[in-house]
Write a protein that holds these residues in place. Structure first.
Motif, PDB file in Angstrom:
ATOM      1  N   LEU A 166       0.848  -1.192   0.000  1.00  0.00           N
ATOM      2  CA  LEU A 166       0.000   0.000   0.000  1.00  0.00           C
ATOM      3  C   LEU A 166       0.881   1.238   0.000  1.00  0.00           C
ATOM      4  CD1 LEU A 166      -2.963  -0.701   2.482  1.00  0.00           C
ATOM      5  CD2 LEU A 166      -3.115  -0.320   0.028  1.00  0.00           C
ATOM      6  N   SER A 210     -15.203   1.918  -4.463  1.00  0.00           N
ATOM      7  CA  SER A 210     -14.474   0.782  -3.881  1.00  0.00           C
ATOM      8  C   SER A 210     -13.039   1.130  -3.481  1.00  0.00           C
ATOM      9  CB  SER A 210     -14.468  -0.398  -4.852  1.00  0.00           C
ATOM     10  OG  SER A 210     -13.725  -0.066  -5.998  1.00  0.00           O
ATOM     11  N   HIS A 211     -12.499   2.195  -4.059  1.00  0.00           N
ATOM     12  CA  HIS A 211     -11.123   2.632  -3.772  1.00  0.00           C
ATOM     13  C   HIS A 211     -11.179   4.157  -3.655  1.00  0.00           C
ATOM     14  CE1 HIS A 211     -10.660  -1.338  -5.517  1.00  0.00           C
ATOM     15  NE2 HIS A 211      -9.429  -1.396  -5.032  1.00  0.00           N
ATOM     16  N   LEU A 266      -8.388   1.152   2.015  1.00  0.00           N
ATOM     17  CA  LEU A 266      -7.557   0.276   2.852  1.00  0.00           C
ATOM     18  C   LEU A 266      -6.424   1.003   3.571  1.00  0.00           C
ATOM     19  CD1 LEU A 266      -6.686  -3.156   1.160  1.00  0.00           C
ATOM     20  CD2 LEU A 266      -7.897  -2.741   3.296  1.00  0.00           C
ATOM     21  N   ALA A 273     -11.594  -1.469   4.493  1.00  0.00           N
ATOM     22  CA  ALA A 273     -11.736  -2.859   4.050  1.00  0.00           C
ATOM     23  C   ALA A 273     -11.414  -2.930   2.565  1.00  0.00           C
ATOM     24  CB  ALA A 273     -13.169  -3.329   4.290  1.00  0.00           C
ATOM     25  N   ASP A 274     -11.183  -4.144   2.102  1.00  0.00           N
ATOM     26  CA  ASP A 274     -10.905  -4.362   0.684  1.00  0.00           C
ATOM     27  C   ASP A 274     -12.155  -4.025  -0.136  1.00  0.00           C
ATOM     28  OD1 ASP A 274     -10.106  -5.268  -1.789  1.00  0.00           O
ATOM     29  OD2 ASP A 274     -10.379  -7.382  -1.309  1.00  0.00           O
ATOM     30  N   PRO A 302      -8.844   1.392  -8.622  1.00  0.00           N
ATOM     31  CA  PRO A 302      -7.712   0.915  -7.812  1.00  0.00           C
ATOM     32  C   PRO A 302      -6.413   1.639  -8.150  1.00  0.00           C
ATOM     33  CG  PRO A 302      -8.699  -0.860  -9.141  1.00  0.00           C
ATOM     34  CD  PRO A 302      -9.210   0.432  -9.664  1.00  0.00           C
ATOM     35  N   ASP A 324      -4.334  -6.296  -9.632  1.00  0.00           N
ATOM     36  CA  ASP A 324      -5.520  -5.427  -9.657  1.00  0.00           C
ATOM     37  C   ASP A 324      -6.293  -5.551 -10.975  1.00  0.00           C
ATOM     38  OD1 ASP A 324      -5.337  -4.464  -7.096  1.00  0.00           O
ATOM     39  OD2 ASP A 324      -4.695  -2.439  -7.641  1.00  0.00           O
TER      40      ASP A 324
END
Ligand code: SAM
Length: 280
Positions: free
Chosen positions: A2, A41-42, A119, A142-143, A165, A172
Motif C-alpha cells: 500500500l 471501492s477505492h 484500505l 476494508a478491501d 484501484p 488489480d
C-alpha cells in the motif's frame, strides 16, 4: 503493498478524465427523484490540498486540472467538472482538489447514499474524519473489491459503482474483471465505472478487451493518452474509463469533450484520444 497515495497525483490528467465522466453519470442519475447508491471501492483520502508537500512533489495537477482551470471555451461536460471543482475553491483560486468521494457527496441528494472503501490507514482516517459524519454515508477500512458485493444491489436498484484501484501490482487488473463480473450478477442494471492507467504493460493494454467480454448490456470506453513515457518506457501515458450500462447520454456528452481534453492536456504531439461504445 500500500505504497500508493493519491495525494501525490490529485488533479492530474487521469483525474480530469475520470471525474469528468463521474460527474456526467451522477448528473444523469439526478434526473430522476428515485434514490440511488454510489459505491466507491477505492476512495482515497476524499479530498486534497494542492499546496501539500505531496501534491507539490511532482505537481501533477499542473498538467491536469490547472491546465484547464481558466478555460473559457470548455465543452459542457468539462464546464460541469470545472464548476464542481470551483465549488471547493469559491474564491476562484485553485487550492483544493475534490476526490471522487467529495465530488459524489457534492452532487448527490439527501435521499441518496454513499459507501466508501479505503484500505490505507492514513487515507482511511482522513476519509472517515471528513465523510464518516455525513448523512447516508458509510466509510469502511476494508478491501473494496470484496466489500462492494455486500452493498449490491442497492434497495432502489439504482446506482453507480466506481472501481478505481491503484494498480500497484498487476493483480488489480484481474481483480477488477472479477469484481465487475460478480457485481453485475447482483446488480445487472447498475452502472459500473472502471478507471485504468495506460502504461506499458500487457495487462493494461488488454483490460478494455477483457471488460468488453463481460459486458452483456452495453458499454462505453473513453481514453486519453497525453503524457510521454520516460526514456526507459516507464510512466503513465494516459488513462481510460470503461463504463458498464452507461447512461444513454454519456457518449454524446463525451463526444466533443475527448478531443478538447486531448488538445488541452497534450504534453506531446502524438497525444491521442478514443471514444467508443456498444449499445444493445
Ligand atoms: N477514487 C479516488 C478519487 O478518484 O479521488 C482515488 C483512489 S486511488 C487511485 C486508489 C486508492 O485505493 C488508494 O487510496 C489506495 O490506498 C486504495 N486501495 C488500494 N487497494 C485497495 C483495496 N483493495 N481496497 C480498498 N482500497 C484500496
Amino acid at each position: 503493498m500500500l505504497a500508493y497515495r493519491h495525494a501525490f497525483h490529485a488533479g492530474n490528467h487521469a483525474d480530469v478524465l475520470k471525474h469528468t465522466a463521474l460527474i456526467q453519470i451522477l448528473e444523469h442519475l439526478n434526473t430522476k427523484e428515485t434514490p440511488y447508491r454510489v459505491v466507491d471501492s477505492h476512495a482515497g483520502a476524499g479530498s486534497y490540498s494542492l499546496s501539500s508537500v505531496a501534491a507539490r512533489k511532482k505537481g501533477e495537477h499542473r498538467q491536469g486540472v490547472r491546465a484547464i482551470w481558466q478555460s473559457a471555451d470548455a465543452p459542457p461536460a468539462v464546464a460541469a467538472y470545472l464548476a464542481a471543482v470551483r465549488s471547493f475553491n469559491p474564491d476562484g483560486v485553485l487550492r483544493h482538489y475534490p476526490g471522487s468521494p467529495a465530488l459524489a457527496r457534492h452532487l448527490m441528494r439527501a435521499q441518496d447514499d454513499l459507501r466508501l472503501f479505503e484500505l490505507h490507514p492514513t487515507d482511511h482516517r482522513l476519509l472517515q474524519a471528513e465523510f464518516g459524519p455525513a448523512r447516508n454515508t458509510q466509510v469502511f477500512q476494508a478491501d473494496g473489491f470484496a466489500g462492494l458485493r455486500g452493498q449490491l444491489p442497492p434497495p432502489s436498484r439504482r446506482g453507480l459503482v466506481l472501481i478505481d484501484p491503484a494498480y500497484e501490482g498487476v493483480a488489480d487488473y484481474g481483480a477488477v474483471v472479477e469484481a465487475v463480473s460478480e457485481g453485475l450478477k447482483r446488480f445487472a442494471q447498475g452502472t459500473f465505472m472502471v478507471w485504468y492507467p495506460k502504461v506499458h504493460k500487457p495487462q493494461s493494454a488488454r483490460l478494455a478487451q477483457r471488460l468488453k467480454a463481460i459486458a452483456p448490456k452495453g458499454w462505453l470506453h473513453a481514453s486519453l493518452a497525453v503524457q510521454k513515457v520516460d526514456a526507459q518506457g516507464f510512466g503513465l501515458m494516459g488513462s481510460g474509463v470503461f463504463v458498464f450500462n452507461p447512461p444513454h447520454t454519456l457518449y454524446e456528452r463525451l463526444h466533443d469533450t475527448l478531443p478538447w481534453l486531448c488538445a488541452a492536456l497534450a504534453q506531446h504531439e502524438g497525444a491521442s484520444q478514443l471514444l467508443e461504445q456498444h449499445r444493445v
